[in-house]
Design a protein around this motif. Sequence first.
Motif, short mmCIF file in Angstrom:
data_model
loop_
_atom_site.label_atom_id
_atom_site.label_comp_id
_atom_site.label_asym_id
_atom_site.label_seq_id
_atom_site.Cartn_x
_atom_site.Cartn_y
_atom_site.Cartn_z
N LEU A 26 23.59 39.46 72.22
CA LEU A 26 25.03 39.72 72.35
C LEU A 26 25.73 38.74 73.28
CD1 LEU A 26 25.07 43.63 72.44
CD2 LEU A 26 25.46 42.09 70.51
N LEU A 27 25.16 38.50 74.46
CA LEU A 27 25.84 37.63 75.43
C LEU A 27 25.99 36.20 74.91
CD1 LEU A 27 27.16 37.42 78.18
CD2 LEU A 27 24.91 36.93 79.17
N PRO A 28 24.94 35.58 74.35
CA PRO A 28 25.15 34.23 73.81
C PRO A 28 26.23 34.15 72.74
CG PRO A 28 22.81 34.70 73.99
CD PRO A 28 23.53 35.98 74.26
N VAL A 29 26.26 35.14 71.84
CA VAL A 29 27.26 35.12 70.77
C VAL A 29 28.66 35.27 71.36
CG1 VAL A 29 28.11 36.33 68.73
CG2 VAL A 29 25.66 35.96 69.02
N ALA A 30 28.81 36.16 72.35
CA ALA A 30 30.13 36.35 72.97
C ALA A 30 30.62 35.07 73.63
CB ALA A 30 30.06 37.48 74.00
N ILE A 31 29.74 34.38 74.34
CA ILE A 31 30.15 33.14 75.01
C ILE A 31 30.41 32.03 74.00
CG2 ILE A 31 29.40 31.37 76.64
CD1 ILE A 31 28.02 33.48 78.24
N ILE A 32 29.64 32.01 72.92
CA ILE A 32 29.88 31.03 71.85
C ILE A 32 31.30 31.20 71.31
CG2 ILE A 32 29.30 30.46 69.46
CD1 ILE A 32 26.37 30.92 70.23
N VAL A 33 31.70 32.45 71.08
CA VAL A 33 33.05 32.72 70.56
C VAL A 33 34.12 32.28 71.56
CG1 VAL A 33 34.65 34.54 69.88
CG2 VAL A 33 32.28 34.61 69.08
N PRO A 189 31.11 17.79 68.19
CA PRO A 189 32.36 18.19 67.53
C PRO A 189 32.99 19.37 68.25
CG PRO A 189 30.60 17.88 65.93
CD PRO A 189 29.96 17.82 67.29
N LEU A 190 34.31 19.42 68.23
CA LEU A 190 35.01 20.48 68.94
C LEU A 190 34.86 21.81 68.21
CD1 LEU A 190 38.27 18.59 69.96
CD2 LEU A 190 36.26 19.10 71.37
N GLY A 191 35.22 22.88 68.92
CA GLY A 191 35.15 24.21 68.33
C GLY A 191 33.74 24.78 68.42
N TYR A 192 33.38 25.58 67.42
CA TYR A 192 32.08 26.24 67.43
C TYR A 192 30.93 25.26 67.30
CZ TYR A 192 34.86 30.45 66.87
OH TYR A 192 35.76 31.46 67.06
N SER A 193 31.18 24.09 66.72
CA SER A 193 30.13 23.08 66.65
C SER A 193 29.82 22.50 68.02
CB SER A 193 30.54 21.95 65.69
OG SER A 193 30.61 22.43 64.36
N TYR A 194 30.68 22.76 68.99
CA TYR A 194 30.40 22.38 70.37
C TYR A 194 29.71 23.52 71.12
CZ TYR A 194 31.09 21.14 75.26
OH TYR A 194 30.88 20.87 76.60
N SER A 195 30.25 24.72 71.00
CA SER A 195 29.74 25.82 71.81
C SER A 195 28.39 26.34 71.32
CB SER A 195 30.75 26.98 71.81
OG SER A 195 30.96 27.49 70.50
N THR A 196 28.12 26.33 70.02
CA THR A 196 26.89 26.94 69.52
C THR A 196 25.64 26.17 69.94
OG1 THR A 196 28.17 27.74 67.61
CG2 THR A 196 25.78 27.91 67.49
N LEU A 200 22.86 27.50 72.70
CA LEU A 200 21.46 27.63 72.32
C LEU A 200 20.58 27.01 73.40
CD1 LEU A 200 19.89 26.99 68.84
CD2 LEU A 200 18.89 25.93 70.84
N VAL A 201 20.92 25.80 73.83
CA VAL A 201 20.15 25.13 74.87
C VAL A 201 20.18 25.94 76.17
CG1 VAL A 201 20.05 23.06 76.32
CG2 VAL A 201 20.50 22.85 73.87
N LEU A 202 21.35 26.45 76.52
CA LEU A 202 21.51 27.16 77.79
C LEU A 202 20.74 28.48 77.80
CD1 LEU A 202 22.96 27.32 80.57
CD2 LEU A 202 24.81 28.54 79.38
N PHE A 203 20.95 29.31 76.77
CA PHE A 203 20.44 30.68 76.83
C PHE A 203 18.97 30.80 76.48
CE2 PHE A 203 24.88 31.92 77.03
CZ PHE A 203 24.81 32.96 77.93
N VAL A 204 18.45 29.93 75.64
CA VAL A 204 17.01 29.98 75.39
C VAL A 204 16.25 29.73 76.69
CG1 VAL A 204 15.10 28.77 74.26
CG2 VAL A 204 17.10 29.41 72.94
N PHE A 205 16.73 28.80 77.48
CA PHE A 205 16.09 28.49 78.76
C PHE A 205 16.29 29.62 79.76
CE2 PHE A 205 15.43 26.31 82.79
CZ PHE A 205 14.35 25.48 82.51
N ILE A 206 17.53 30.14 79.87
CA ILE A 206 17.81 31.20 80.84
C ILE A 206 17.03 32.46 80.51
CG2 ILE A 206 19.61 32.79 81.63
CD1 ILE A 206 21.56 30.52 81.59
N ASN A 207 17.01 32.85 79.24
CA ASN A 207 16.29 34.06 78.87
C ASN A 207 14.79 33.92 79.08
OD1 ASN A 207 18.50 35.65 78.17
ND2 ASN A 207 18.56 34.85 76.10
N ALA A 208 14.27 32.72 78.87
CA ALA A 208 12.85 32.50 79.13
C ALA A 208 12.55 32.66 80.62
CB ALA A 208 12.43 31.12 78.64
#
Length: 391
Positions: A26-33, A189-196, A200-208
């Motif tokens: 949930l948190l990664p998707v919310a921040i992506i949006v 690229p700007l928009g969701y192609s930037y945030s997604t 992914l890089v940020l939260f996979v590492f943080i959750n691990a």
Amino acid sequence: MTALAVTRATVERALHDRTALFFMVLLPVAIIVVIGVTVSGFDQFRVGLVTARQAGPVAQELTADLAAAPGLRTHAYDSAADARTALRRAELDAVVVVPSGLDANVRAGRSVTIPVLVEPSGSAGHSAVSSVAAVVADHAARLQAARFATDETGGDFAANLTLAHAAEQGASPISVRTETVNGDSDYLPLGYSYSTPTMLVLFVFINALGGGAAIVQTRRTGVYTRALAAPVSPRTLVAGEAAAYLLLALLQSLLIVGIGALAFDVAWGDPLAAGILVLVWAVVGTGAGVLAGALFSTPEQVHAVGPAFGIALGMLGGCMWPLALVPDWLRTAGHATPQAWAVDAWTTLLSRDGGLRSILGELGVLSAFAVALLALASLALRHRLTGSRPA
């Protein structure tokens, strides 16, 4: 007990933890949006539109064309004074004032000038004029066609304008397609192609990192000690935990990739290169998570230090903003983190249309990080399990 049994127990425990699922999904998707919406539209010019309240169909159509232009982000204003105020406050790049007598002048065959207001020092405003001029030129072409038909064949100007518009819609005009060959863009690229991809890089590492608390808790409750009393080697326990963390990291990565592609229309580039990049980054996260579980003494320490450390590395590595915007020394320091190399690889895939060969350098560095982290994690955890001091 086998390594597979350890893996299964760890994965099941994580999937039944609601807090872990919140941070995983949930948190990664919310921040992506949030970030995707925030950075969307940066490639559009902000243009204010001032149109008379009793505007005729020609003026209304021009306003609609400007609002529909892909390079413009328009906002309607009731008066030119309000639009000028917004322009002075840098809320707009330009202001288009549609003359109140536009329809009458066009029907009478008189020339019409469309005022476009910009700030003298605003480079974006002068660039916006070009985009506005292109839209006005297309609109003027239809008006000229309708004017010509009215002068030559007679009939009603409005009817001829409708015919000109229909002919334009049905025609196949020559279009210009821009293609960047061997592009060297340093930005995603700007928009969701930037945030997604950055999330992914940020939260996979943080959750691990945060998941290392489960290893600490297992150590403190004596589960490992009882397992070692049976014919189970420390190597088996370490392998089982590492496999579990790898599966969880891959699961979160696949969720983010799938949500990005289906919900936000993110194009992930070359499938083979993207898949290998996701796998290597999951291994990096696995090493970090197991290492955190081996080094910390209490789950509270993991929860307090792990996410903060992961966020700090993400900021330094370009997950929050492009490293191309920061000074050279900070960019160099950022590349001491694996996050910077992962973001660079995604930039190559998404902004430069690169393939597997294009990111071999980044994959090599990330693989070195993964091997180093896994080796340290394995040694540290085995030391915890077999050392003389209680875990």
